[in-house]
Scaffold this motif. Structure first.
Motif, PDB file in Angstrom:
ATOM      1  N   ASN A  11     -74.642   0.015 -21.348  1.00  0.00           N
ATOM      2  CA  ASN A  11     -74.078   0.828 -22.047  1.00  0.00           C
ATOM      3  C   ASN A  11     -74.825   0.292 -23.663  1.00  0.00           C
ATOM      4  OD1 ASN A  11     -71.736   1.570 -19.952  1.00  0.00           O
ATOM      5  ND2 ASN A  11     -71.101  -0.028 -20.993  1.00  0.00           N
ATOM      6  N   ILE A  46     -73.986   3.604 -25.838  1.00  0.00           N
ATOM      7  CA  ILE A  46     -72.506   3.015 -27.107  1.00  0.00           C
ATOM      8  C   ILE A  46     -72.746   1.906 -28.073  1.00  0.00           C
ATOM      9  CG2 ILE A  46     -69.733   2.133 -26.622  1.00  0.00           C
ATOM     10  CD1 ILE A  46     -70.876   3.093 -24.724  1.00  0.00           C
ATOM     11  N   SER A  58     -81.046   6.184 -26.689  1.00  0.00           N
ATOM     12  CA  SER A  58     -80.595   7.379 -26.870  1.00  0.00           C
ATOM     13  C   SER A  58     -81.427   7.596 -27.360  1.00  0.00           C
ATOM     14  CB  SER A  58     -79.467   6.291 -28.271  1.00  0.00           C
ATOM     15  OG  SER A  58     -78.827   5.285 -27.831  1.00  0.00           O
ATOM     16  N   ASN A  81     -75.207   5.833 -19.442  1.00  0.00           N
ATOM     17  CA  ASN A  81     -75.544   6.678 -20.799  1.00  0.00           C
ATOM     18  C   ASN A  81     -75.783   7.972 -21.299  1.00  0.00           C
ATOM     19  OD1 ASN A  81     -77.122   3.888 -22.455  1.00  0.00           O
ATOM     20  ND2 ASN A  81     -77.399   3.911 -20.293  1.00  0.00           N
ATOM     21  N   SER A 128     -72.342   9.251 -21.964  1.00  0.00           N
ATOM     22  CA  SER A 128     -72.803   8.240 -23.350  1.00  0.00           C
ATOM     23  C   SER A 128     -72.934   9.744 -24.204  1.00  0.00           C
ATOM     24  CB  SER A 128     -72.669   7.101 -23.775  1.00  0.00           C
ATOM     25  OG  SER A 128     -72.349   6.130 -22.506  1.00  0.00           O
ATOM     26  N   THR A 139     -62.018   5.386 -21.467  1.00  0.00           N
ATOM     27  CA  THR A 139     -63.176   4.200 -22.146  1.00  0.00           C
ATOM     28  C   THR A 139     -63.205   3.995 -23.383  1.00  0.00           C
ATOM     29  OG1 THR A 139     -64.353   5.782 -22.609  1.00  0.00           O
ATOM     30  CG2 THR A 139     -64.582   5.262 -20.046  1.00  0.00           C
ATOM     31  N   LEU A 151     -65.109   4.817 -25.646  1.00  0.00           N
ATOM     32  CA  LEU A 151     -65.896   5.318 -26.184  1.00  0.00           C
ATOM     33  C   LEU A 151     -64.936   6.908 -26.465  1.00  0.00           C
ATOM     34  CD1 LEU A 151     -68.300   6.371 -27.657  1.00  0.00           C
ATOM     35  CD2 LEU A 151     -69.039   7.274 -25.639  1.00  0.00           C
ATOM     36  N   LEU A 210     -65.128  10.086 -23.438  1.00  0.00           N
ATOM     37  CA  LEU A 210     -65.604  10.078 -23.022  1.00  0.00           C
ATOM     38  C   LEU A 210     -64.617   9.242 -21.281  1.00  0.00           C
ATOM     39  CD1 LEU A 210     -68.162   9.620 -20.488  1.00  0.00           C
ATOM     40  CD2 LEU A 210     -68.266   7.434 -21.686  1.00  0.00           C
TER      41      LEU A 210
END
Length: 807
Positions: A553, A556, A564, A603, A606, A656, A658, A661
């Motif tokens: 992750n 995140i 990212s 990812n 995310s 989750t 996040l 998500l």
């Protein structure tokens, strides 16, 4: 979207120079190792290399034209005016007898002395602190190396095994000792110092025959200018003074050999004339005694004799001619007997000084030619084998010249015999006329005739002997030394140090490059952009760097990291691929397990969630589910339960940490995943997901192993194919390329994962959708807080070679 692409059977292109250099960065350590090793070897060669030098001298050889005419100035000089051919003289210089005499004239060559260092051995020519002497020595000690240590001013040690497993035998200087029944004595030439104790020496008693043969192969003979008779003698060696002595010794022996050869011809002539003189001397003595007795008797009887001058003169002239013919006959019989019974030129006599009747024209030419051929054969004895074509041809030529010469001599002998018979007839008639004169006068005439003949012939032979003696005294060398060998005629023949360094370092780098080339040739993994483009035209829409984080992750945990930002780039390019659609479904697959397909799915989902998009991550890999472990969730319920109607859509959705998500895990592993994914329930699930979520990210099983992902791609608005650097094989792209070419899988893009080398595309690279990335990885988004902090820590070898770990 252009759906065309290359044929799947298209062979990969050859590795370009840029591609090779880029890929070689990973193996930089091989080049460093090769550079260090090659430089070390070159340094060793330069430091401990024994230099070699070439020494030369120049001599002028009197050729077959330069001496013409001197025999006409002084009769008899033809004995030492033999015509020379340069090629024959070269053969003489290269002959073993000449070289053997050279070795005999160089006493310092009998023993080779060396200073043995830890790495380098140096010859001590005329500089050794000791000398080895003997009276007689046997072959058993020749060419054996004896190691030598001086332990005091009186004692020394000798060993044949370099003192490795023995202390050696101790002897005293100036005291004879035995080596295999050979009595040897060693003397110390220099004043003893303690420094001698640290030295290791060696000496070798040379077999002079072997040494002569070795120097025969090291002598260079070249004509300085074409058509000239200037000969350049050269030789190479590690000790210049030793080579100078050898060249000068060779010249001296060659000059002496030429003088001796010419003198030998004169000596043979003198010997023959002296033998004839002894015979005539006896006859002359008898004639003188007879003349004296007869004159005394006449005086006592008081008688007078009236000489018949005309008759006596006629008989004397006939007798003189007969003696000359007999003399020449003896000479030609001697020459015929010699060439018949011997196979050399040692006893040959040039006829011009002996035969005064002019029979020697063709004879002298053939005798000189035969002598030259024998000299040439002497040069061939140690430079050619008896069976070589050139040697056999020379023997044939010698036999032919001897045969022609013998026939010529036999013809002359027959003519001389005929002349002798004619003279005998004339003498018989003349002597018949003497019968009419008184007995006393006839007796006087006979005695006077014999005396006059003997005296005339004796005088003639003395003249011939005088001519030969003058020729011998005037015998000079046919060689003029233009330049003796000296330190001014020394040139370095070794390889220059700069060339050694260049050669070894270039070879080391070339070997390293060859090793890398072989590695890359047999390595079929994806390394750079070119490896993908040679197989397929599927566009690359994103590049993900290497991550050292323990968690998948990354987005995140580090939303401002380089990785990212890379996923934001993928999200942007997906926007171009799905332009005009508010809600999208993205299917992510790969060739085999381990390429980071699930990592990318997590990812990417995310990133969409962070952007405010309501996102669903669907785990469609029913065979090897992994997503639940990364989020710490329970996999007891998921997609497989929904597909068999054991759970509702709402029941399989899990939240989750996040915001925006959600996840539908794969659920328990079913026995028939392909059949479940191919059922209508799968389409129903995806449609429900699209109704509720803006973005649906589907993680499927590897495309190259099973057909599960193919069953879902038809529902996708975009399909991502994950390729991992240094992991995915080029041939694994052929299957997905086939689908791309045939249009079975549309809106397909490649995501390169786990990039460890920055220069993926040799500079900034545009990914084909109007979106170009700059910066460190080509992703032009703001700043990267966590990565920038790490990059500022200082110097890194990885940064030098373009390799960086990503956080």
């Amino acid at each position: 979207m252009n759906s065309t692409g290359p044929d799947i059977n298209t062979k990969p292109e050859n590795i370009s120079v840029k591609s090779f250099l880029f890929k070689s960065i990973k193996y930089w350590y091989l080049f460093v190792i090769a550079l260090v090793l090659s430089y070390s070897i070159a340094y060793y060669k330069v430091r401990y290399n024994i230099p070699t030098y070439n020494v030369n001298a120049r001599i002028l050889i009197k050729d077959e034209f330069s001496s013409w005419g001197q025999e006409y100035f002084l009769h008899g000089m033809e004995l030492v005016s033999a015509r020379n051919r340069l090629v024959n003289e070269i053969g003489i210089i290269r002959s073993f007898p000449i070289m053997r005499k050279v070795m005999d004239g160089l006493p310092d060559f009998r023993v080779t002395y060396n200073d043995i260092g830890n790495i380098k051995t140096t010859e001590l020519y005329k500089e050794a602190p000791f000398v080895v002497e003997w009276d007689t020595i046997g072959k058993s000690v020749y060419n054996r190396t004896f190691y030598f240590k001086i332990i005091s001013g009186d004692k020394f040690l000798i060993s044949e095994r370099r003192f490795e497993d023995e202390v050696g035998l101790e002897y005293s200087f100036n005291d004879p000792f035995k080596i295999d029944d050979n009595i040897i004595e060693i003397k110390l030439k220099q004043v003893y110092t303690p420094e001698f104790n640290k030295k290791l020496y060696s000496f070798r008693i040379n077999n002079m025959d072997d040494l002569a043969v070795s120097y025969l192969g090291n002598i260079g003979l070249n004509v300085e200018v074409k058509e000239s008779s200037i000969l350049v003698l050269s030789s190479s060696g590690t000790n210049t003074q030793k080579t100078i002595d050898f060249i000068n010794g060779l010249i001296n022996v060659y000059i002496q050999h030429g003088v001796e050869q010419a003198s030998m011809t004169v000596t043979n002539t003198l010997t023959f004339v002296d033998r004839q003189l002894r015979s005539i001397s006896d006859s002359l003595g008898v004639s003188e005694d007879d003349m004296q007795s007869f004159s005394t008797d006449l005086n006592n009887k008081k008688l007078t004799i009236k000489e018949d001058d005309l008759l006596v003169g006629s008989i004397v002239e006939l007798e003189r001619q007969k003696i000359n013919i007999q003399f020449n006959l003896n000479y030609y019989k001697y020459i015929l007997d010699y060439i018949t019974k011997n196979d050399d030129s040692k006893g040959l006599i040039i006829p011009s000084i002996v035969d005064g009747d002019g029979h020697y024209g063709i004879m002298s030419t053939n005798i000189n030619k035969l002598m030259n051929l024998y000299a040439q054969r002497s040069g061939y004895n140690f430079s050619m084998t008896d069976k070589s074509a050139s040697y056999q041809q020379l023997l044939i030529e010698i036999a032919l010249v001897k045969q022609i010469l013998a026939e010529n001599i036999r013809s002359v002998i027959e003519k001389l015999k005929f002349d002798m018979e004619q003279l005998d007839d004339q003498l018989l008639k003349a002597e018949g006329k003497l019968s009419i004169i008184p007995p006393a006068q006839r007796q006087y005439t006979t005695i006077q005739r014999k005396y006059t003949l003997s005296n005339s012939l004796y005088t003639y032979l003395l003249q011939k002997r005088s001519e030969a003696s003058i020729a011998k005294a005037a015998n000079i060398s046919k060689v003029q030394v233009l330049d003796w060998a000296s330190r001014y005629r020394v040139s370095y023949t070794g390889v220059p140090p700069g060339t050694i360094y260049t050669t070894y370092i270039s070879s080391g780098i070339a070997i390293a490059a060859g090793v890398v080339l072989l590695i890359l040739f047999f390595n079929t993994s994806i390394i750079d952009k070119n490896d993908i483009e040679t197989v397929t035209k599927i566009p690359i829409i994103g590049i993900i760097g290497h991550s050292n984080k323990g968690s998948s992750n990354v987005v995140i945990d580090s939303p401002k990291s380089v990785i990212s930002e890379a996923f934001r780039g993928v999200r942007t390019n997906l926007g171009y691929m799905t332009a005009g659609k508010d809600k999208i479904v993205v299917v992510i697959t790969s060739s085999v397990s381990g390429e980071g397909k699930t990592f990318c799915a997590i990812n990417l989902a995310s990133i969409y969630a962070l952007s405010g998009k309501k996102t669903l991550l669907l785990g469609a890999d029913l065979r090897r589910p992994k997503i639940y472990m990364d989020f710490g969730l329970n996999n007891n319920i998921g997609m497989s339960n929904y597909l068999i109607n054991k759970a509702t859509f709402e029941e399989v959705i899990q939240l989750t940490n996040l915001e925006n998500l959600d996840i539908i895990l794969s659920g328990p592993v079913p026995p028939n995943p392909a059949e479940l994914l191919g059922s209508s329930a799968t389409e129903e699930l995806i449609n429900k997901a699209k109704e509720k979520y803006d973005v649906v990210i589907i993680d499927t099983a590897p495309f190259g192993l099973v057909t599960d992902s193919l069953l879902i791609t038809s529902f996708a608005d975009a399909n991502l194919y994950v390729v991992r650097q240094f992991y995915t094989k080029r041939k694994q792209l052929h299957a997905i390329n086939q689908h791309f070419v045939e249009g079975k899988t549309k809106n397909l893009g490649i995501v390169v994962n786990d990039l460890k080398q920055e220069r993926w595309g040799y500079g900034s690279y545009g990914y084909g959708y109007g979106y170009g990335y700059g910066g460190t990885y080509g992703y032009g988004y703001g700043y990267y807080s966590d990565d920038m902090a790490k990059n500022k820590k200082g110097f890194s070898w990885k940064s030098i070679f373009g390799i960086k770990s990503q956080g």
